[in-house]
Scaffold this motif. Structure first.
Motif, PDB file in Angstrom:
ATOM      1  N   VAL A  56      -7.680  57.726 -11.564  1.00 30.04           N
ATOM      2  CA  VAL A  56      -9.035  57.250 -11.280  1.00 30.04           C
ATOM      3  C   VAL A  56      -9.346  57.399  -9.798  1.00 30.04           C
ATOM      4  N   LEU A  57      -8.364  57.132  -8.958  1.00 25.62           N
ATOM      5  CA  LEU A  57      -8.548  57.255  -7.512  1.00 25.62           C
ATOM      6  C   LEU A  57      -8.953  58.677  -7.139  1.00 25.62           C
ATOM      7  N   TYR A  58      -8.401  59.641  -7.841  1.00 28.72           N
ATOM      8  CA  TYR A  58      -8.718  61.052  -7.564  1.00 28.72           C
ATOM      9  C   TYR A  58     -10.087  61.436  -8.127  1.00 28.72           C
ATOM     10  N   ASP A  59     -10.429  60.920  -9.315  1.00 23.22           N
ATOM     11  CA  ASP A  59     -11.634  61.357 -10.025  1.00 23.22           C
ATOM     12  C   ASP A  59     -12.889  60.570  -9.673  1.00 23.22           C
ATOM     13  N   GLN A  60     -12.751  59.287  -9.375  1.00 22.76           N
ATOM     14  CA  GLN A  60     -13.912  58.411  -9.237  1.00 22.76           C
ATOM     15  C   GLN A  60     -14.745  58.777  -8.014  1.00 22.76           C
ATOM     16  N   ALA A  61     -16.002  59.113  -8.239  1.00 19.52           N
ATOM     17  CA  ALA A  61     -16.913  59.463  -7.145  1.00 19.52           C
ATOM     18  C   ALA A  61     -17.589  58.207  -6.610  1.00 19.52           C
ATOM     19  N   PRO A  62     -17.885  58.158  -5.319  1.00 19.39           N
ATOM     20  CA  PRO A  62     -18.635  57.012  -4.783  1.00 19.39           C
ATOM     21  C   PRO A  62     -20.061  57.006  -5.319  1.00 19.39           C
ATOM     22  N   PHE A  63     -20.724  55.867  -5.225  1.00 22.62           N
ATOM     23  CA  PHE A  63     -22.065  55.738  -5.767  1.00 22.62           C
ATOM     24  C   PHE A  63     -22.900  54.844  -4.855  1.00 22.62           C
ATOM     25  N   THR A  64     -24.211  54.926  -5.029  1.00 14.41           N
ATOM     26  CA  THR A  64     -25.137  54.127  -4.226  1.00 14.41           C
ATOM     27  C   THR A  64     -25.313  52.749  -4.850  1.00 14.41           C
ATOM     28  N   LEU A  65     -25.168  51.739  -4.017  1.00 14.31           N
ATOM     29  CA  LEU A  65     -25.271  50.349  -4.473  1.00 14.31           C
ATOM     30  C   LEU A  65     -26.219  49.589  -3.559  1.00 14.31           C
ATOM     31  N   MET A  66     -27.131  48.830  -4.153  1.00 11.04           N
ATOM     32  CA  MET A  66     -28.007  47.941  -3.404  1.00 11.04           C
ATOM     33  C   MET A  66     -27.658  46.499  -3.764  1.00 11.04           C
ATOM     34  N   VAL A  67     -27.317  45.695  -2.760  1.00  8.94           N
ATOM     35  CA  VAL A  67     -26.991  44.287  -2.974  1.00  8.94           C
ATOM     36  C   VAL A  67     -28.090  43.432  -2.369  1.00  8.94           C
ATOM     37  N   GLN A  68     -28.584  42.486  -3.156  1.00  8.75           N
ATOM     38  CA  GLN A  68     -29.611  41.562  -2.687  1.00  8.75           C
ATOM     39  C   GLN A  68     -29.104  40.136  -2.816  1.00  8.75           C
ATOM     40  N   GLN A  69     -29.193  39.386  -1.732  1.00  6.82           N
ATOM     41  CA  GLN A  69     -28.838  37.974  -1.728  1.00  6.82           C
ATOM     42  C   GLN A  69     -29.922  37.211  -0.994  1.00  6.82           C
ATOM     43  N   GLU A  70     -30.601  36.330  -1.743  1.00  7.83           N
ATOM     44  CA  GLU A  70     -31.778  35.636  -1.230  1.00  7.83           C
ATOM     45  C   GLU A  70     -32.800  36.679  -0.742  1.00  7.83           C
ATOM     46  N   ARG A  71     -33.139  36.687   0.543  1.00  8.65           N
ATOM     47  CA  ARG A  71     -34.174  37.627   1.016  1.00  8.65           C
ATOM     48  C   ARG A  71     -33.600  38.830   1.748  1.00  8.65           C
ATOM     49  N   THR A  72     -32.300  38.965   1.744  1.00  8.10           N
ATOM     50  CA  THR A  72     -31.680  40.078   2.461  1.00  8.10           C
ATOM     51  C   THR A  72     -31.188  41.129   1.474  1.00  8.10           C
ATOM     52  N   ARG A  73     -31.280  42.388   1.891  1.00 12.30           N
ATOM     53  CA  ARG A  73     -30.781  43.503   1.089  1.00 12.30           C
ATOM     54  C   ARG A  73     -29.871  44.367   1.950  1.00 12.30           C
ATOM     55  N   GLN A  74     -28.857  44.925   1.302  1.00 13.95           N
ATOM     56  CA  GLN A  74     -27.949  45.806   2.020  1.00 13.95           C
ATOM     57  C   GLN A  74     -27.610  46.992   1.128  1.00 13.95           C
ATOM     58  N   LEU A  75     -27.723  48.187   1.696  1.00 14.55           N
ATOM     59  CA  LEU A  75     -27.490  49.428   0.953  1.00 14.55           C
ATOM     60  C   LEU A  75     -26.110  49.971   1.301  1.00 14.55           C
ATOM     61  N   PHE A  76     -25.369  50.349   0.258  1.00 15.28           N
ATOM     62  CA  PHE A  76     -24.054  50.970   0.425  1.00 15.28           C
ATOM     63  C   PHE A  76     -24.108  52.346  -0.245  1.00 15.28           C
ATOM     64  N   PRO A  77     -24.203  53.420   0.530  1.00 21.04           N
ATOM     65  CA  PRO A  77     -24.346  54.756  -0.072  1.00 21.04           C
ATOM     66  C   PRO A  77     -23.061  55.306  -0.673  1.00 21.04           C
ATOM     67  N   ASN A  78     -21.900  54.738  -0.331  1.00 24.10           N
ATOM     68  CA  ASN A  78     -20.627  55.268  -0.817  1.00 24.10           C
ATOM     69  C   ASN A  78     -19.755  54.172  -1.436  1.00 24.10           C
ATOM     70  N   ALA A  79     -20.376  53.307  -2.246  1.00 18.99           N
ATOM     71  CA  ALA A  79     -19.628  52.214  -2.874  1.00 18.99           C
ATOM     72  C   ALA A  79     -18.547  52.776  -3.791  1.00 18.99           C
ATOM     73  N   PHE A  80     -17.422  52.085  -3.818  1.00 20.22           N
ATOM     74  CA  PHE A  80     -16.282  52.552  -4.604  1.00 20.22           C
ATOM     75  C   PHE A  80     -15.681  51.408  -5.422  1.00 20.22           C
ATOM     76  N   ILE A  81     -15.491  50.267  -4.788  1.00 22.99           N
ATOM     77  CA  ILE A  81     -14.994  49.066  -5.454  1.00 22.99           C
ATOM     78  C   ILE A  81     -16.073  47.991  -5.361  1.00 22.99           C
TER      79      ILE A  81
END
Length: 324
Positions: free
Chosen positions: A188-213
């Motif tokens: 899985v470590l070799y095959d799994q591609a990173p992905f875009t993740l948006m996290v929102q908590q209360e009024r703040t947002r944070q973008l992770f373009p290379n989320a993996f875990i």
């Protein structure tokens, strides 16, 4: 007190059967009133529990004992809360762990010795409210509960690949089920591609373009005892979301080493969000797992919150190191 007992005989590669034999002898010796119910397939525990909750919810003299692994306990809690009567009056649960990982038992402080775990139940004079996680998937309009973790990305892909492997049952029979996860992780470590993740908590947002875990945790443990959220406790109302991005191969292998050494959460590569309400989305299909149960490959739009569930079991708190 009457005890309804849900038994998964194949939990832990067949350990459920031997655990039940030990528990049954102790119950008979103590002349306690109980009714055993055996699961027949992966969804059997949910169905049995819904029927029990409809029949017994609200009775002060009824306790539900679960003999199985984390997956069985997950199905039982969701079965109770899928029942209308169960949602209003959840059946108190006692747990005797005999699975492969037993992470909830670690988080709560339940012995893996069947007789000790049974006495933790019988010695409990009252119920104890325990924090559990709740999720709502806006895309599938799906609701559910988790006691341990809800993950997308790497850990969920490992769960999916392990469940599809031929070696899992063989290793489970040898009581080496944890090795089946390790053996699949490198692929899985070799095959799994990173992905875009948006996290929102209360009024703040944070973008992770290379989320993996991406792992939301209700207590410290995952994967048979690895600490992924060391500061969490089932007595507290918060969840913790861990996000780790993928970098070059050197850093990726280093983050895996930190995970194995239980140091990832406090490393500079970890992003941690703590609270009672979390919301995150992906723009791609990703594997998901909840308490080690596959959620399938899906687009993710998840809102996480917390709820409380009554356990009738004496809690053995984890020993803390003395501060000199």
């Amino acid at each position: 007190m009457h005890y309804s007992i849900i038994i998964n005989p194949v939990a832990g590669g067949g350990r459920g059967n031997s655990t039940w034999s030990t528990v049954k002898a102790a119950l008979d010796a103590a002349q306690l009133d109980y009714t055993p119910l055996f699961t027949r397939d992966e969804e059997g525990a949910t169905y049995l529990t819904m029927r029990l909750a409809d029949r017994h919810a609200g009775r002060p003299d009824e306790t539900l004992i679960v003999i199985g692994g984390d997956g069985t306990l997950h199905q039982v809690v969701n079965g109770v809360l899928q029942s209308k009567n169960g949602r209003q009056h959840p059946l108190p649960i006692g747990y005797i762990p005999c699975g492969t990982g037993n992470d909830f038992a670690r988080g709560y402080g339940i012995s893996t010795n069947p007789l000790t775990a049974l006495h933790q139940i019988l010695d409990a004079e009252t119920t104890e409210p325990v924090t559990i996680g709740h999720y709502h998937d806006a895309i599938k309009n799906e609701d559910g509960y988790f006691l341990n973790n809800l993950g997308i990305g790497f850990d969920a892909a490992v769960v999916s690949r392990t469940n599809a492997s031929k070696s899992k049952r063989r290793l489970n029979r040898l009581h080496l089920g944890a090795f089946s996860y390790v053996s699949q992780a490198l692929g899985v470590l070799y095959d799994q591609a990173p992905f875009t993740l948006m996290v929102q908590q209360e009024r703040t947002r944070q973008l992770f373009p290379n989320a993996f875990i991406v792992i939301a945790s209700n207590h410290p443990f995952i994967g048979g005892g690895r600490k992924v959220a060391p500061d969490r406790d089932l007595a507290e109302p918060n969840l913790e979301l861990l996000v780790v991005e993928r970098h070059n191969w050197l850093i990726t292998f280093w983050t895996m080493w930190l995970f194995l050494r239980e140091r990832l959460a406090r490393s500079r590569f970890a992003h941690r969000f703590v609270g009672t309400h979390l919301h995150y989305t992906t723009t791609s299909l990703e594997f998901g797992q909840v308490d080690g149960e596959e959620m399938g490959n899906r687009f993710v739009d998840l809102e996480l919150g917390t709820a409380s569930y009554p356990f009738r079991q004496v809690r053995h708190l984890r020993k803390k190191k003395k501060v000199k």
